[in-house]
Design a protein around this motif. Structure first.
Motif, mmCIF file in Angstrom:
data_model
loop_
_atom_site.group_PDB
_atom_site.id
_atom_site.type_symbol
_atom_site.label_atom_id
_atom_site.label_comp_id
_atom_site.label_asym_id
_atom_site.label_seq_id
_atom_site.Cartn_x
_atom_site.Cartn_y
_atom_site.Cartn_z
ATOM 1 N N LEU A 1 0.849 -1.187 0.000
ATOM 2 C CA LEU A 1 0.000 0.000 0.000
ATOM 3 C C LEU A 1 0.887 1.240 0.000
ATOM 4 C CD1 LEU A 1 -2.441 -1.439 2.620
ATOM 5 C CD2 LEU A 1 -3.124 -0.762 0.312
ATOM 6 N N ARG A 2 0.452 2.277 -0.669
ATOM 7 C CA ARG A 2 1.275 3.471 -0.838
ATOM 8 C C ARG A 2 1.492 4.199 0.484
ATOM 9 N NH1 ARG A 2 -0.540 8.452 -2.101
ATOM 10 N NH2 ARG A 2 -2.566 7.571 -2.703
ATOM 11 N N THR A 3 0.481 4.204 1.382
ATOM 12 C CA THR A 3 0.568 4.950 2.637
ATOM 13 C C THR A 3 0.805 4.058 3.842
ATOM 14 O OG1 THR A 3 -1.829 4.853 3.049
ATOM 15 C CG2 THR A 3 -1.007 6.682 1.690
ATOM 16 N N ASP A 4 1.215 2.822 3.627
ATOM 17 C CA ASP A 4 1.292 1.841 4.711
ATOM 18 C C ASP A 4 2.549 0.997 4.549
ATOM 19 O OD1 ASP A 4 -0.975 0.822 6.794
ATOM 20 O OD2 ASP A 4 0.309 -0.836 6.206
ATOM 21 N N THR A 5 2.979 0.359 5.648
ATOM 22 C CA THR A 5 4.105 -0.569 5.574
ATOM 23 C C THR A 5 3.683 -1.956 5.095
ATOM 24 O OG1 THR A 5 3.799 -1.168 7.903
ATOM 25 C CG2 THR A 5 5.379 0.593 7.424
ATOM 26 N N HIS A 6 2.357 -2.192 4.993
ATOM 27 C CA HIS A 6 1.862 -3.538 4.737
ATOM 28 C C HIS A 6 1.498 -3.770 3.275
ATOM 29 C CE1 HIS A 6 1.393 -3.004 9.102
ATOM 30 N NE2 HIS A 6 1.650 -4.300 9.148
ATOM 31 N N TRP A 7 1.152 -5.035 2.994
ATOM 32 C CA TRP A 7 0.923 -5.490 1.636
ATOM 33 C C TRP A 7 -0.448 -5.114 1.096
ATOM 34 C CZ3 TRP A 7 2.267 -10.743 4.094
ATOM 35 C CH2 TRP A 7 3.648 -10.894 4.195
ATOM 36 N N THR A 8 -0.520 -5.023 -0.226
ATOM 37 C CA THR A 8 -1.796 -5.092 -0.921
ATOM 38 C C THR A 8 -2.229 -6.557 -0.959
ATOM 39 O OG1 THR A 8 -0.688 -5.433 -3.041
ATOM 40 C CG2 THR A 8 -1.175 -3.147 -2.419
ATOM 41 N N LEU B 1 0.958 -13.272 -2.866
ATOM 42 C CA LEU B 1 2.280 -13.763 -3.286
ATOM 43 C C LEU B 1 3.011 -14.395 -2.107
ATOM 44 C CD1 LEU B 1 4.594 -14.044 -5.307
ATOM 45 C CD2 LEU B 1 5.239 -11.670 -4.778
ATOM 46 N N ALA B 2 2.974 -13.744 -0.947
ATOM 47 C CA ALA B 2 3.607 -14.317 0.244
ATOM 48 C C ALA B 2 2.947 -15.646 0.606
ATOM 49 C CB ALA B 2 3.511 -13.340 1.415
ATOM 50 N N TYR B 3 1.649 -15.698 0.540
ATOM 51 C CA TYR B 3 0.884 -16.918 0.827
ATOM 52 C C TYR B 3 1.327 -18.069 -0.087
ATOM 53 C CZ TYR B 3 -3.321 -19.857 0.011
ATOM 54 O OH TYR B 3 -4.195 -20.894 -0.199
ATOM 55 N N VAL C 1 -8.135 -5.757 5.174
ATOM 56 C CA VAL C 1 -6.838 -5.535 4.550
ATOM 57 C C VAL C 1 -6.122 -6.876 4.451
ATOM 58 C CG1 VAL C 1 -6.628 -3.159 5.337
ATOM 59 C CG2 VAL C 1 -5.783 -4.996 6.790
ATOM 60 N N ALA C 2 -5.090 -6.902 3.626
ATOM 61 C CA ALA C 2 -4.442 -8.173 3.288
ATOM 62 C C ALA C 2 -3.635 -8.720 4.466
ATOM 63 C CB ALA C 2 -3.535 -7.970 2.078
ATOM 64 N N THR C 3 -3.995 -9.908 4.949
ATOM 65 C CA THR C 3 -3.269 -10.557 6.032
ATOM 66 C C THR C 3 -3.110 -12.045 5.738
ATOM 67 O OG1 THR C 3 -5.329 -10.900 7.267
ATOM 68 C CG2 THR C 3 -4.069 -8.922 7.783
ATOM 69 N N LEU C 4 -1.981 -12.587 6.160
ATOM 70 C CA LEU C 4 -1.686 -13.995 5.891
ATOM 71 C C LEU C 4 -2.634 -14.942 6.600
ATOM 72 C CD1 LEU C 4 2.207 -14.267 5.968
ATOM 73 C CD2 LEU C 4 0.698 -14.940 4.081
ATOM 74 N N THR C 5 -3.006 -14.613 7.841
ATOM 75 C CA THR C 5 -3.854 -15.537 8.599
ATOM 76 C C THR C 5 -5.158 -15.816 7.871
ATOM 77 O OG1 THR C 5 -2.891 -14.840 10.704
ATOM 78 C CG2 THR C 5 -5.040 -15.898 10.794
#
Length: 346
Positions: free
Chosen positions: A125-132, A138-140, A248-252
């Motif tokens: 995300l442009r304003t965040d440290t986390h993933w789209t 992709l990480a999953y 928002v995108a989370t692995l869990t």
């Protein structure tokens, strides 16, 4: 417009308003310099990963270790004007330290996967440290490939794609806040939460479930016939999270949709008593790349972490128990470590 670097600021504004974390408690930008993360710390991480592999194997589980790459590691060219060396990214250096180590079998190369895909849709995300969603997916897939578990092929068909206004953790540091439009990533899933610890329940009752971080503990059950029948325990952070239906995108959320049972414990350390009781098939240690600078406490228990978090968040102060010295870290690198002979990776 690119801003002038400000050494007192936590955030750097790069190309087209892309925001990068450069300071904070983990001194992010320093980790890309010299000496950066110390060689002794990298050696101790190597020993720690090896130990986790062996102990998990004795419990009948496979251990995997994944670092969520920093935006600076994946998109250094978007932080134009910022002086740093992306070749000294902590994830790259730790990967080199694992060369010829048994711990290399546990390593999930998210940095390589992200760099290979960075010319496609944005992974952060442009304003965040986390993933789209694209970055999280992709990480999953990369993590599951290391496990030898097939990814669910129908996730995209079950995803809500509604774009919503979003202000990320970096955008919140500006006045006025910096916002963006972010596509939702919640998926229709059979995964259900079957357990939440007291900390998480209390925070949710206060309407502050999103503030339940370190010490949060949740368990998910998925009775979908297509779910993998095995059990996964995640020791992770905000890139994983404690909900299977996050907007928002989370692995869990993705992993709970894949496995019959997923346990999430918000901790960089491993609670071995918990693993002995649960006896999972897989154990995933996930954490942000910037956390490499510190070793996790030894002998941590999730209940104790939850108690400390409750004292801070719910009582509004750090008690004497929280102020005590943390549990001892693993011993420093011995004299026989490769760095003693100046033979270690740099």
């Amino acid at each position: 417009m690119t801003s002038t670097p400000d050494p007192a600021a936590d955030v750097y504004e790069g190309r087209d308003g892309w925001l990068f974390l450069i300071r904070g408690n983990n001194r992010v930008l320093e980790q890309y310099g010299r000496p950066g993360v110390s060689r002794a710390t990298l050696w101790r991480w190597r020993r720690l990963i090896e130990t986790r592999m062996r102990r998990c194997a004795r419990l009948g589980a496979t251990y995997l270790h994944a670092l969520a790459p920093e935006k600076l590691t994946v998109y250094p060219e978007w932080a134009e004007g910022l002086a740093f060396d992306p070749a000294r990214a902590p994830a790259l250096r730790l990967a080199r330290w694992l060369t010829a180590s048994p711990g290399a079998r546990a390593w999930v190369d998210l940095t390589g996967a992200f760099r290979a895909a960075k010319d496609g849709p944005p992974l952060y995300l442009r304003t965040d440290t986390h993933w789209t969603h694209q970055g999280c997916a992709l990480a999953y897939r990369t993590i599951l490939a290391r496990m030898g578990v097939p990814a669910r092929a129908d996730i995209e068909a079950r995803r809500e794609r509604i774009a919503l206004p979003f202000t990320g953790d970096l955008g919140l540091k500006f006045m006025p806040h910096r916002s963006e439009w972010a596509e939702g990533s919640a998926i229709a899933s059979e995964a259900r939460r079957i357990h939440a610890n007291g900390l998480l329940l209390e925070m949710e009752a206060l309407g502050r479930g999103g503030d339940a971080h370190l010490g949060a503990h949740a368990v998910f059950r998925n009775d979908d016939p297509g779910a993998d029948p095995r059990r996964l325990v995640i020791f992770g952070d905000s890139y994983a999270q404690h909900t299977p239906h996050s907007p928002v995108a989370t692995l869990t959320a993705l992993l709970a949709d894949t496995f019959r049972e997923v346990h999430f414990l918000w901790s960089t350390g491993i609670d071995w008593h918990y693993l002995e009781a649960v006896r999972p098939d897989f154990v995933l240690g996930e954490m942000a790349e910037r956390f490499v600078i510190d070793l996790p406490p030894h002998g941590i228990r999730i209940e104790r972490l939850a108690e400390l978090a409750r004292e801070r968040k719910l009582m509004g102060e750090i008690t004497a128990a929280d102020a005590r010295s943390p549990a001892p870290l693993p011993p420093a690198a011995p004299a026989s470590a490769p760095e003693a002979a100046d033979a270690a990776p740099r």
